[in-house]
Design an enzyme around this catalytic site. Structure first.
Site, PDB file in Angstrom:
ATOM      1  N   CYS A   1       9.982   1.693   2.869  1.00 18.23           N
ATOM      2  CA  CYS A   1      11.118   1.043   3.559  1.00 18.23           C
ATOM      3  C   CYS A   1      12.080   0.818   3.752  1.00 18.23           C
ATOM      4  O   CYS A   1      13.240   0.558   3.869  1.00 18.23           O
ATOM      5  CB  CYS A   1      11.232  -0.994   2.518  1.00 18.23           C
ATOM      6  SG  CYS A   1       9.626  -1.698   2.472  1.00 18.23           S
TER       7      CYS A   1
ATOM      8  N   SER B   1       6.472  -6.943   4.869  1.00 17.59           N
ATOM      9  CA  SER B   1       6.917  -6.549   5.982  1.00 17.59           C
ATOM     10  C   SER B   1       7.912  -8.365   5.806  1.00 17.59           C
ATOM     11  O   SER B   1       7.337  -9.699   4.851  1.00 17.59           O
ATOM     12  CB  SER B   1       6.252  -6.850   6.920  1.00 17.59           C
ATOM     13  OG  SER B   1       5.743  -8.641   6.846  1.00 17.59           O
TER      14      SER B   1
ATOM     15  N   GLU C   1      11.019  -8.317  -1.216  1.00 17.73           N
ATOM     16  CA  GLU C   1      11.572  -7.156  -0.719  1.00 17.73           C
ATOM     17  C   GLU C   1      10.707  -6.132   0.286  1.00 17.73           C
ATOM     18  O   GLU C   1       9.619  -6.459   0.746  1.00 17.73           O
ATOM     19  CB  GLU C   1      11.868  -5.503  -1.678  1.00 17.73           C
ATOM     20  CG  GLU C   1      12.692  -4.236  -1.203  1.00 17.73           C
ATOM     21  CD  GLU C   1      11.809  -3.133  -1.465  1.00 17.73           C
ATOM     22  OE1 GLU C   1      11.762  -2.354  -1.040  1.00 17.73           O
ATOM     23  OE2 GLU C   1      12.568  -2.605  -2.466  1.00 17.73           O
TER      24      GLU C   1
ATOM     25  N   PRO D   1      -3.228  -6.246  -6.269  1.00 14.68           N
ATOM     26  CA  PRO D   1      -2.698  -4.457  -5.122  1.00 14.68           C
ATOM     27  C   PRO D   1      -2.817  -4.842  -4.060  1.00 14.68           C
ATOM     28  O   PRO D   1      -4.349  -6.160  -3.791  1.00 14.68           O
ATOM     29  CB  PRO D   1      -3.351  -4.255  -5.823  1.00 14.68           C
ATOM     30  CG  PRO D   1      -4.877  -4.090  -6.557  1.00 14.68           C
ATOM     31  CD  PRO D   1      -4.375  -6.088  -6.994  1.00 14.68           C
ATOM     32  N   ASP D   2      -2.567  -4.167  -3.280  1.00 15.79           N
ATOM     33  CA  ASP D   2      -3.360  -3.860  -2.010  1.00 15.79           C
ATOM     34  C   ASP D   2      -4.740  -3.773  -1.330  1.00 15.79           C
ATOM     35  O   ASP D   2      -4.704  -3.180  -2.011  1.00 15.79           O
ATOM     36  CB  ASP D   2      -1.989  -3.126  -0.777  1.00 15.79           C
ATOM     37  CG  ASP D   2      -2.349  -3.600   0.324  1.00 15.79           C
ATOM     38  OD1 ASP D   2      -1.383  -4.714   1.364  1.00 15.79           O
ATOM     39  OD2 ASP D   2      -3.410  -2.319   1.472  1.00 15.79           O
TER      40      ASP D   2
ATOM     41  N   TRP E   1       1.250  -1.542   0.004  1.00 19.34           N
ATOM     42  CA  TRP E   1      -0.145  -0.168   0.003  1.00 19.34           C
ATOM     43  C   TRP E   1       0.952   1.257   0.105  1.00 19.34           C
ATOM     44  O   TRP E   1       0.441   2.032  -0.347  1.00 19.34           O
ATOM     45  CB  TRP E   1      -0.937   0.121   0.880  1.00 19.34           C
ATOM     46  CG  TRP E   1      -0.039  -0.137   2.456  1.00 19.34           C
ATOM     47  CD1 TRP E   1      -0.067  -1.010   3.394  1.00 19.34           C
ATOM     48  CD2 TRP E   1      -0.072   0.652   3.308  1.00 19.34           C
ATOM     49  NE1 TRP E   1       0.961  -0.871   4.187  1.00 19.34           N
ATOM     50  CE2 TRP E   1       1.132   0.312   4.558  1.00 19.34           C
ATOM     51  CE3 TRP E   1       1.036   1.785   3.110  1.00 19.34           C
ATOM     52  CZ2 TRP E   1       1.659   0.433   5.425  1.00 19.34           C
ATOM     53  CZ3 TRP E   1       1.537   2.468   4.228  1.00 19.34           C
ATOM     54  CH2 TRP E   1       2.221   1.571   5.185  1.00 19.34           C
TER      55      TRP E   1
END
Length: 516
Positions: free
Chosen positions: A288, A233, A254, A182-183, A157
């Protein structure tokens, strides 16, 4: 701001029709800027995922036979369409993610750069390469890059446009099809990107979209894809890796980061302070590669601290869709609670809040001030845990050896930053356990350089996006050898004993030839 005035209902309807869904069930999304409802998003079933993969597999066979030049032209057209529709894309990104307009533009620019890069480099990246054969002059070997098949992409997201599209572009370029999830918090902007992709000339069946919770739809993708690309995550990435490993399917991940920045003695303090602001508070720290740990040499610590705090206090935050605010909202109440918990816990364990440290419900439901902590101890949760919000901690160090050890502390290794004399920073960079290291920049220099690979070490991920590596992850290297005149095992009229002697002589001779 009214969502309806920014995104008409008819527009939402046209976008949501791109989702493959037969359930009749929906999920309502909200905008972090005001908490207002945005859209009712159709949910996909496992059967919908199955159909998406079946359709994509048929389409992929045709797409893989499409000339490389045609695939390149489609990506160039996408580049142009993205830039032509910048304003609408920025509106969608802001409404769904809550970030400021300047930070939303980073996504538009990155997607356009990625499309142009692979369009222009594709022929060189996928053409067969020549390798040395076992018998010089008699054995010729070429390596083909064969597409994996159907790639499953599960996107996050926090960068809902570019992470949904940019990871899939090299997969398409290499001849694969894509099934994207997609989120659930930010699907409309991903759908707008897919719509532009189709307008650019990519067949609809080649890029399928499904929607729903990761535990259901995400798992169904992992169970069917020929390759998995996941951004999210570390905890979820570990689960994805285990599920993919059970099928012996490859993947790239990632994941999280607790990214350090080192300020060397001799650094331009004002430049370093400005770079730290951008590195720590872009997209409200929800990326991130965001900087969360600042290690500053004793000789410049007070000067840097004062300059940094002054700049942080000047950051304007708000819910505007114009370019008059520096930082936007967090994505959800859960993110607000994480930041609040980390700040309160750090203070309880001896830290000092230099600026910020408060939620701002007066601005919107999920706003939190950009926050700087000093004196954070190892007992604090934010010392080693990723916050993923507008929170950064300041630490002193005495020697470069100490700074490197501190930067390498913990389990993550995604991004790092070094501010100071370039020659010294270059010497230090290889000692930092991070997939990207930016010198006199927070993260944008590597992130924006799409010819360079990007990814994490240690618990920050597996594999690389961007660059040549970002395309080759979606292909299988296939060696094709042509043998001429004599078989490798020797001609039938020569005995095995004699042939082994002749080969021994030949191998010794080859040992003395110069290296190619």
């Amino acid at each position: 701001m009214s969502v309806a005035s920014v995104i008409p209902a008819s527009r939402i309807d046209s976008l949501t029709r791109l989702i493959r869904s037969t359930t009749g069930e929906t999920r309502t999304t909200i905008t972090p800027l005001t908490g207002e409802d945005v859209a009712r998003i159709p949910l996909s079933s496992i059967d919908d995922v199955e159909t998406a993969f079946d359709t994509a597999r048929v389409a992929q066979e045709r797409w893989a036979r499409t000339p490389v030049s045609s695939r390149s032209q489609a990506l160039l057209r996408l580049h142009d369409l993205v830039l032509e529709h910048t304003d609408e894309l920025l509106d969608l990104i802001q409404v769904e993610s809550g970030k400021s307009r300047a930070h939303a533009f980073d996504e538009v620019a990155h997607l356009a750069l990625t499309a142009r890069y692979y369009a222009r480099r594709l022929r060189r990246q996928v053409r067969p390469s020549r390798r040395n054969g076992v018998l010089p002059g008699l054995t010729s070997v070429h390596v083909n890059q064969v597409p994996k098949g159907v790639v499953g992409i599960i996107s996050p997201w926090n960068y809902p446009l570019t992470m949904a599209l940019s990871d899939g572009l090299p997969a398409l370029a290499a001849g694969n099809a894509v099934v994207l999830k997609p989120d659930s918090q930010s699907p409309l902007i991903a759908l707008a990107g897919v719509e532009l992709l189709r307008r650019a000339g990519v067949p609809a069946d080649v890029w399928q979209v499904v929607s729903g919770p990761g535990s259901v739809v995400g798992t169904a993708i992992i169970e069917r894809a020929d390759y998995i690309c996941f951004t999210g995550s570390t905890a979820t990435g570990t689960t994805v890796a285990k599920q993919a490993a059970e099928r012996l399917v490859n993947y790239s991940l990632e994941l999280g980061g607790k990214n350090p920045m080192i300020v060397l003695p001799g650094a331009d303090v004002e430049r370093a302070a400005a770079g730290a602001v951008t590195g720590a508070f872009s997209s409200a720290g929800q990326l991130c590669v965001s900087i969360e740990r600042l290690y500053v040499h004793d000789s410049v610590y007070e000067q840097f601290r004062d300059a940094f705090v002054r700049r942080v206090q000047a950051i304007s935050i708000g819910a505007s869709l114009d370019s008059d605010t520096d930082m936007g909202s967090l994505i959800s109440q859960a993110q607000v609670e994480t930041v609040t918990k980390h700040v309160d816990d750090a203070v309880a364990n001896g830290a000092t809040v230099l600026t910020g440290g408060r939620a701002r419900p007066d601005l919107g439901p999920f706003f939190y001030e950009p926050t700087v902590l000093e004196g954070v101890t190892e007992a604090a949760e934010c010392f080693a845990e990723e916050t993923f919000g507008p929170l950064v901690s300041l630490y002193r160090y005495g020697t470069v050896e100490e700074a490197v050890a501190l930067a390498n502390g913990g389990d993550y290794g995604l991004n790092a930053s070094i501010f100071g004399p370039v020659a010294e920073a270059r010497r230090i960079a290889p000692r930092i356990k991070a997939g990207t290291v930016n010198i006199n920049e927070g993260f944008s220099a590597t992130f924006g350089s799409v010819d360079a690979p990007m990814g994490g070490m240690r618990s920050s991920g597996v594999g690389r996006r961007q660059g040549h590596e970002g395309l080759l992850r979606y292909t299988e290297p296939q060696s094709v050898a042509v043998q001429r005149a004599l078989p490798v095992g020797g001609p039938s009229f020569v005995s095995a004993k004699l042939y082994s002697r002749l080969m021994t002589v030949g191998l010794k001779a080859l040992r003395r030839t110069p290296r190619a």
